[in-house]
Design a protein around this motif. Sequence first.
Motif, PDB file in Angstrom:
ATOM      1  N   VAL A 198     -39.459 -38.350  16.929  1.00  0.00           N
ATOM      2  CA  VAL A 198     -39.963 -38.817  15.645  1.00  0.00           C
ATOM      3  C   VAL A 198     -39.597 -40.279  15.444  1.00  0.00           C
ATOM      4  O   VAL A 198     -38.530 -40.721  15.874  1.00  0.00           O
ATOM      5  N   ARG A 199     -40.483 -41.018  14.817  1.00  0.00           N
ATOM      6  CA  ARG A 199     -40.160 -42.415  14.507  1.00  0.00           C
ATOM      7  C   ARG A 199     -39.650 -42.518  13.078  1.00  0.00           C
ATOM      8  O   ARG A 199     -40.115 -41.803  12.180  1.00  0.00           O
ATOM      9  N   LEU A 200     -38.716 -43.426  12.858  1.00  0.00           N
ATOM     10  CA  LEU A 200     -38.083 -43.603  11.562  1.00  0.00           C
ATOM     11  C   LEU A 200     -38.513 -44.901  10.893  1.00  0.00           C
ATOM     12  O   LEU A 200     -37.911 -45.328   9.906  1.00  0.00           O
ATOM     13  N   GLY A 201     -39.514 -45.527  11.430  1.00  0.00           N
ATOM     14  CA  GLY A 201     -40.024 -46.788  10.917  1.00  0.00           C
ATOM     15  C   GLY A 201     -40.950 -47.379  11.964  1.00  0.00           C
ATOM     16  O   GLY A 201     -41.354 -46.695  12.917  1.00  0.00           O
ATOM     17  N   LEU A 202     -41.294 -48.643  11.826  1.00  0.00           N
ATOM     18  CA  LEU A 202     -42.144 -49.291  12.822  1.00  0.00           C
ATOM     19  C   LEU A 202     -41.405 -49.380  14.145  1.00  0.00           C
ATOM     20  O   LEU A 202     -40.219 -49.714  14.189  1.00  0.00           O
ATOM     21  N   LEU A 203     -42.090 -49.060  15.238  1.00  0.00           N
ATOM     22  CA  LEU A 203     -41.470 -49.106  16.558  1.00  0.00           C
ATOM     23  C   LEU A 203     -41.019 -50.518  16.899  1.00  0.00           C
ATOM     24  O   LEU A 203     -41.741 -51.486  16.657  1.00  0.00           O
ATOM     25  N   THR A 204     -39.830 -50.633  17.464  1.00  0.00           N
ATOM     26  CA  THR A 204     -39.387 -51.918  17.981  1.00  0.00           C
ATOM     27  C   THR A 204     -39.837 -52.055  19.434  1.00  0.00           C
ATOM     28  O   THR A 204     -40.167 -51.067  20.093  1.00  0.00           O
ATOM     29  N   GLU A 205     -39.817 -53.260  19.938  1.00  0.00           N
ATOM     30  CA  GLU A 205     -40.207 -53.480  21.328  1.00  0.00           C
ATOM     31  C   GLU A 205     -39.263 -52.754  22.279  1.00  0.00           C
ATOM     32  O   GLU A 205     -39.694 -52.162  23.271  1.00  0.00           O
ATOM     33  N   ASP A 206     -37.966 -52.756  21.972  1.00  0.00           N
ATOM     34  CA  ASP A 206     -36.995 -52.062  22.821  1.00  0.00           C
ATOM     35  C   ASP A 206     -37.247 -50.556  22.844  1.00  0.00           C
ATOM     36  O   ASP A 206     -37.148 -49.917  23.895  1.00  0.00           O
ATOM     37  N   ASP A 207     -37.563 -49.986  21.675  1.00  0.00           N
ATOM     38  CA  ASP A 207     -37.861 -48.554  21.616  1.00  0.00           C
ATOM     39  C   ASP A 207     -39.084 -48.234  22.468  1.00  0.00           C
ATOM     40  O   ASP A 207     -39.110 -47.244  23.210  1.00  0.00           O
ATOM     41  N   LEU A 218     -37.786 -35.499  28.164  1.00  0.00           N
ATOM     42  CA  LEU A 218     -36.640 -35.472  27.261  1.00  0.00           C
ATOM     43  C   LEU A 218     -36.264 -34.027  26.957  1.00  0.00           C
ATOM     44  O   LEU A 218     -37.133 -33.217  26.632  1.00  0.00           O
ATOM     45  N   TRP A 219     -34.984 -33.733  27.045  1.00  0.00           N
ATOM     46  CA  TRP A 219     -34.493 -32.397  26.696  1.00  0.00           C
ATOM     47  C   TRP A 219     -33.138 -32.465  26.001  1.00  0.00           C
ATOM     48  O   TRP A 219     -32.577 -31.451  25.615  1.00  0.00           O
ATOM     49  N   ARG A 220     -32.640 -33.686  25.821  1.00  0.00           N
ATOM     50  CA  ARG A 220     -31.381 -33.892  25.116  1.00  0.00           C
ATOM     51  C   ARG A 220     -31.604 -34.815  23.925  1.00  0.00           C
ATOM     52  O   ARG A 220     -32.522 -35.640  23.937  1.00  0.00           O
ATOM     53  N   PRO A 221     -30.772 -34.696  22.884  1.00  0.00           N
ATOM     54  CA  PRO A 221     -30.906 -35.599  21.726  1.00  0.00           C
ATOM     55  C   PRO A 221     -30.851 -37.063  22.145  1.00  0.00           C
ATOM     56  O   PRO A 221     -30.140 -37.426  23.081  1.00  0.00           O
ATOM     57  N   LEU A 222     -31.623 -37.876  21.444  1.00  0.00           N
ATOM     58  CA  LEU A 222     -31.718 -39.297  21.753  1.00  0.00           C
ATOM     59  C   LEU A 222     -31.796 -40.068  20.446  1.00  0.00           C
ATOM     60  O   LEU A 222     -32.477 -39.654  19.510  1.00  0.00           O
ATOM     61  N   LYS A 223     -31.093 -41.188  20.374  1.00  0.00           N
ATOM     62  CA  LYS A 223     -31.119 -42.018  19.178  1.00  0.00           C
ATOM     63  C   LYS A 223     -31.365 -43.459  19.587  1.00  0.00           C
ATOM     64  O   LYS A 223     -30.534 -44.078  20.256  1.00  0.00           O
ATOM     65  N   LEU A 224     -32.515 -43.998  19.186  1.00  0.00           N
ATOM     66  CA  LEU A 224     -32.844 -45.395  19.428  1.00  0.00           C
ATOM     67  C   LEU A 224     -32.827 -46.130  18.093  1.00  0.00           C
ATOM     68  O   LEU A 224     -32.371 -45.592  17.089  1.00  0.00           O
ATOM     69  N   ASP A 225     -33.323 -47.351  18.070  1.00  0.00           N
ATOM     70  CA  ASP A 225     -33.303 -48.143  16.848  1.00  0.00           C
ATOM     71  C   ASP A 225     -34.145 -47.497  15.749  1.00  0.00           C
ATOM     72  O   ASP A 225     -33.686 -47.280  14.628  1.00  0.00           O
ATOM     73  N   ARG A 226     -35.398 -47.151  16.063  1.00  0.00           N
ATOM     74  CA  ARG A 226     -36.301 -46.577  15.077  1.00  0.00           C
ATOM     75  C   ARG A 226     -36.903 -45.242  15.535  1.00  0.00           C
ATOM     76  O   ARG A 226     -37.883 -44.776  14.958  1.00  0.00           O
ATOM     77  N   VAL A 227     -36.337 -44.629  16.552  1.00  0.00           N
ATOM     78  CA  VAL A 227     -36.842 -43.370  17.088  1.00  0.00           C
ATOM     79  C   VAL A 227     -35.681 -42.461  17.390  1.00  0.00           C
ATOM     80  O   VAL A 227     -34.616 -42.920  17.831  1.00  0.00           O
ATOM     81  N   GLU A 228     -35.875 -41.167  17.151  1.00  0.00           N
ATOM     82  CA  GLU A 228     -34.861 -40.209  17.569  1.00  0.00           C
ATOM     83  C   GLU A 228     -35.522 -38.951  18.103  1.00  0.00           C
ATOM     84  O   GLU A 228     -36.662 -38.627  17.767  1.00  0.00           O
ATOM     85  N   ALA A 229     -34.790 -38.261  18.955  1.00  0.00           N
ATOM     86  CA  ALA A 229     -35.247 -36.982  19.511  1.00  0.00           C
ATOM     87  C   ALA A 229     -34.137 -35.963  19.311  1.00  0.00           C
ATOM     88  O   ALA A 229     -32.953 -36.297  19.292  1.00  0.00           O
ATOM     89  N   GLY A 230     -34.545 -34.717  19.131  1.00  0.00           N
ATOM     90  CA  GLY A 230     -33.541 -33.686  18.929  1.00  0.00           C
ATOM     91  C   GLY A 230     -34.155 -32.306  19.075  1.00  0.00           C
ATOM     92  O   GLY A 230     -35.363 -32.151  19.268  1.00  0.00           O
ATOM     93  N   VAL A 231     -33.318 -31.301  18.987  1.00  0.00           N
ATOM     94  CA  VAL A 231     -33.750 -29.906  19.123  1.00  0.00           C
ATOM     95  C   VAL A 231     -33.440 -29.154  17.848  1.00  0.00           C
ATOM     96  O   VAL A 231     -32.410 -29.378  17.207  1.00  0.00           O
ATOM     97  N   ILE A 232     -34.350 -28.280  17.452  1.00  0.00           N
ATOM     98  CA  ILE A 232     -34.186 -27.441  16.273  1.00  0.00           C
ATOM     99  C   ILE A 232     -34.241 -25.996  16.720  1.00  0.00           C
ATOM    100  O   ILE A 232     -35.201 -25.573  17.369  1.00  0.00           O
ATOM    101  N   LEU A 233     -33.223 -25.228  16.396  1.00  0.00           N
ATOM    102  CA  LEU A 233     -33.155 -23.825  16.786  1.00  0.00           C
ATOM    103  C   LEU A 233     -33.690 -22.930  15.670  1.00  0.00           C
ATOM    104  O   LEU A 233     -33.688 -23.302  14.515  1.00  0.00           O
TER     105      LEU A 233
END
Length: 233
Positions: A198-207, A218-233
């Motif tokens: 999911v994006r949390l704002g406008l994508l940055t170039e690094d993201d 992707l199968w593990r949680p990830l936290k970038l500047d404006r993007v994150e990934a995660g799992v919901i059980l």
Amino acid sequence: MGSVKREWANVTRASIYAAVIHNVLRMVEESVEDPDPERVRVGFSRPPESLGEGEVLEAELYGAEGVEGEIELEGGRVVRVYPGEAWSGVKLSKLLSTLPRKVWVLDGPSIRRLASETSRSGIEYMVVYFSNGISVWLEGDVHRVTLPPLREVVGAVHTHPEGACALSRADVLSALDLMVEGGVFEAAATGSCMFYLVRLGLLTEDDYITLLNVKDGLWRPLKLDRVEAGVIL
């Protein structure tokens, strides 16, 4: 000739909720230069998912001066957005980060049923949420389902067989395309969990570069500047 694939449209509490959040985000991103979702707060007059046909939902914004207007959704639903002092509102970034979880809670039973079919047959399904409040449910092929044109798409959830709660590289690239076009999230769901990006704002170039270079999915949680990934059980 191949069998006819099932396709149906529906308005659900999840599709209304997703459309409300997406439209508020879009108004902010189109009206505010370099918007900061951490600074913008939103105070709703009622839970967005409870918005019924012909009803009005008020959304008071703090930290997004000058953003106001009305949004019309399916069934004559109206979201009235206006600036105010919504100190007690929720950060826009939090509304975005929790959007996949909200979709899973509200539409999870239906998605899990389709995921169970995927585990039995291998045929994948996809739910696409649009900015007008409609969700479209699509039957794909064995181990494959394709996202339709991205115009006005808030997000999408597709099914995987049990044990594959992850996003493949192709899924990540699809999510990246969706986010570049203004969408918010993409997810893969099994009968027991959902993995999301999911994006949390406008994508940055690094993201963008980081996601573009994901090699094995992707199968593990990830936290970038404006993007994150995660799992919901």
